[in-house]
Design a protein around this motif. Structure first.
Motif, PDB file in Angstrom:
ATOM      1  N   LEU A 114      -6.255  -2.322   6.995  1.00  0.00           N
ATOM      2  CA  LEU A 114      -5.185  -3.046   7.697  1.00  0.00           C
ATOM      3  C   LEU A 114      -4.253  -2.102   8.465  1.00  0.00           C
ATOM      4  O   LEU A 114      -3.499  -2.540   9.330  1.00  0.00           O
ATOM      5  CB  LEU A 114      -4.364  -3.891   6.717  1.00  0.00           C
ATOM      6  N   ARG A 121      -7.382   2.414   4.298  1.00  0.00           N
ATOM      7  CA  ARG A 121      -6.663   1.130   4.369  1.00  0.00           C
ATOM      8  C   ARG A 121      -6.986   0.438   5.695  1.00  0.00           C
ATOM      9  O   ARG A 121      -6.370   0.744   6.715  1.00  0.00           O
ATOM     10  CB  ARG A 121      -5.154   1.359   4.275  1.00  0.00           C
ATOM     11  N   LYS A 168       1.077   2.450  -6.839  1.00  0.00           N
ATOM     12  CA  LYS A 168       0.595   1.573  -7.920  1.00  0.00           C
ATOM     13  C   LYS A 168      -0.465   2.265  -8.792  1.00  0.00           C
ATOM     14  O   LYS A 168      -0.418   2.169 -10.011  1.00  0.00           O
ATOM     15  CB  LYS A 168       0.010   0.272  -7.335  1.00  0.00           C
ATOM     16  N   ARG A 194     -10.565 -11.350   0.096  1.00  0.00           N
ATOM     17  CA  ARG A 194      -9.551 -12.063  -0.707  1.00  0.00           C
ATOM     18  C   ARG A 194     -10.199 -12.928  -1.794  1.00  0.00           C
ATOM     19  O   ARG A 194      -9.649 -13.079  -2.880  1.00  0.00           O
ATOM     20  CB  ARG A 194      -8.652 -12.934   0.190  1.00  0.00           C
ATOM     21  N   GLY A 201      -2.412  -4.310  -2.371  1.00  0.00           N
ATOM     22  CA  GLY A 201      -1.129  -4.720  -1.795  1.00  0.00           C
ATOM     23  C   GLY A 201      -1.059  -6.167  -1.320  1.00  0.00           C
ATOM     24  O   GLY A 201       0.014  -6.757  -1.257  1.00  0.00           O
ATOM     25  N   GLY A 202      -2.232  -6.738  -0.984  1.00  0.00           N
ATOM     26  CA  GLY A 202      -2.213  -8.087  -0.425  1.00  0.00           C
ATOM     27  C   GLY A 202      -2.453  -9.183  -1.451  1.00  0.00           C
ATOM     28  O   GLY A 202      -2.520 -10.363  -1.099  1.00  0.00           O
ATOM     29  N   ARG A 228       5.571  -9.930   3.537  1.00  0.00           N
ATOM     30  CA  ARG A 228       5.227 -10.021   2.107  1.00  0.00           C
ATOM     31  C   ARG A 228       6.412  -9.893   1.161  1.00  0.00           C
ATOM     32  O   ARG A 228       6.269 -10.181  -0.039  1.00  0.00           O
ATOM     33  CB  ARG A 228       4.211  -8.934   1.768  1.00  0.00           C
ATOM     34  N   ASP A 277      -9.212  -3.080  -6.692  1.00  0.00           N
ATOM     35  CA  ASP A 277     -10.036  -2.618  -5.564  1.00  0.00           C
ATOM     36  C   ASP A 277     -11.307  -1.925  -6.082  1.00  0.00           C
ATOM     37  O   ASP A 277     -12.389  -2.108  -5.523  1.00  0.00           O
ATOM     38  CB  ASP A 277      -9.259  -1.646  -4.662  1.00  0.00           C
ATOM     39  N   MET A 280       0.856  -1.206   0.000  1.00  0.00           N
ATOM     40  CA  MET A 280       0.000   0.000   0.000  1.00  0.00           C
ATOM     41  C   MET A 280       0.885   1.247   0.000  1.00  0.00           C
ATOM     42  O   MET A 280       1.900   1.280   0.702  1.00  0.00           O
ATOM     43  CB  MET A 280      -0.835   0.043   1.304  1.00  0.00           C
TER      44      MET A 280
HETATM   45  C1  S3P Z   1      -4.525  -4.241   1.039  1.00  0.00           C
HETATM   46  C2  S3P Z   1      -4.243  -3.192   0.190  1.00  0.00           C
HETATM   47  C3  S3P Z   1      -5.270  -2.297  -0.352  1.00  0.00           C
HETATM   48  C4  S3P Z   1      -6.641  -3.007  -0.384  1.00  0.00           C
HETATM   49  C5  S3P Z   1      -6.960  -3.591   0.946  1.00  0.00           C
HETATM   50  C6  S3P Z   1      -5.913  -4.604   1.423  1.00  0.00           C
HETATM   51  C7  S3P Z   1      -3.411  -5.062   1.572  1.00  0.00           C
HETATM   52  O1  S3P Z   1      -4.920  -1.880  -1.673  1.00  0.00           O
HETATM   53  O2  S3P Z   1      -6.649  -4.013  -1.373  1.00  0.00           O
HETATM   54  O3  S3P Z   1      -7.051  -2.535   1.861  1.00  0.00           O
HETATM   55  O4  S3P Z   1      -3.659  -6.175   2.058  1.00  0.00           O
HETATM   56  O5  S3P Z   1      -2.236  -4.619   1.475  1.00  0.00           O
HETATM   57  P1  S3P Z   1      -3.764  -0.791  -1.987  1.00  0.00           P
HETATM   58  O6  S3P Z   1      -2.466  -1.522  -2.028  1.00  0.00           O
HETATM   59  O7  S3P Z   1      -4.170  -0.258  -3.311  1.00  0.00           O
HETATM   60  O8  S3P Z   1      -3.810   0.223  -0.903  1.00  0.00           O
END
Ligand code: S3P
Length: 165
Positions: free
Chosen positions: A119, A117, A14, A57, A79-80, A136, A33, A10
């Protein structure tokens, strides 16, 4: 035509960088997203709060499969996305993966006032950024090209990427 996937933590840029690359290459652009939010008619924060991370997910994998099947897109991922092995496989098989990285301190400054965000809504976000990034890192290095966005302006970073692809 193959896709170009942007992966990375995050706040590594990107969305910004992938949009610029799509413009330069005259390719279509999408953000996973955004696709999830449109599908569910809820924000990412609401999905995490009301349905949990596992549900999110699963949606993330579904929208990734959709776009992998289309091709010709520059894709900004969450990001995940990399924590699910199958997702990395899907991206490898359907395109080029570009990883954006930035230092935890830079990410902290970029995101400290951002409520979107889920997380990072924790008492000590910098520690959480470091912890998640460490966890990660082995997945992020699977990108075909790795670019640090900590210090340069977007147009410079885009120039570096265009030289590499
Ligand atoms: C996440 C990143 C977020 C989004 C969600 C989970 C993560 O996207 O998919 O909050 O697990 O790192 P960005 O990387 O675009 O912030």
């Amino acid at each position: 035509m193959d896709n170009i996937y942007f992966i990375g933590f995050m706040g590594t840029g990107k969305t910004t960088i992938s949009k610029l690359i799509a413009d330069h290459l005259n390719m279509k652009w999408t953000d996973l997203d955004d696709m999830i939010q449109q599908k569910e008619k809820k924000t990412v924060v609401e999905i995490f709060r009301e349905n949990g991370e596992e549900y999110f997910r699963n949606l993330e994998k579904e929208v990734l499969k959709d776009v992998a099947g289309k091709g010709g897109y520059v894709v900004s991922t969450g990001g995940g996305i990399v924590i699910v092995d199958e997702n990395v496989k899907i991206m490898k098989e359907s395109g080029l993966i570009i990883t954006l990285v930035a230092s935890p301190d830079v990410i902290y400054v970029r995101l400290k006032d951002d409520q979107s965000r889920p997380l990072l809504q924790v008492p000590n976000p910098l520690d959480e950024i470091k912890r998640l990034m460490y966890e990660r890192a082995p997945f992020y290095i699977k990108g075909d090209i790795i670019i640090d966005t900590s210090f340069d302006e977007p147009e410079i970073i885009v120039g570096e990427i265009l030289k590499e692809i």
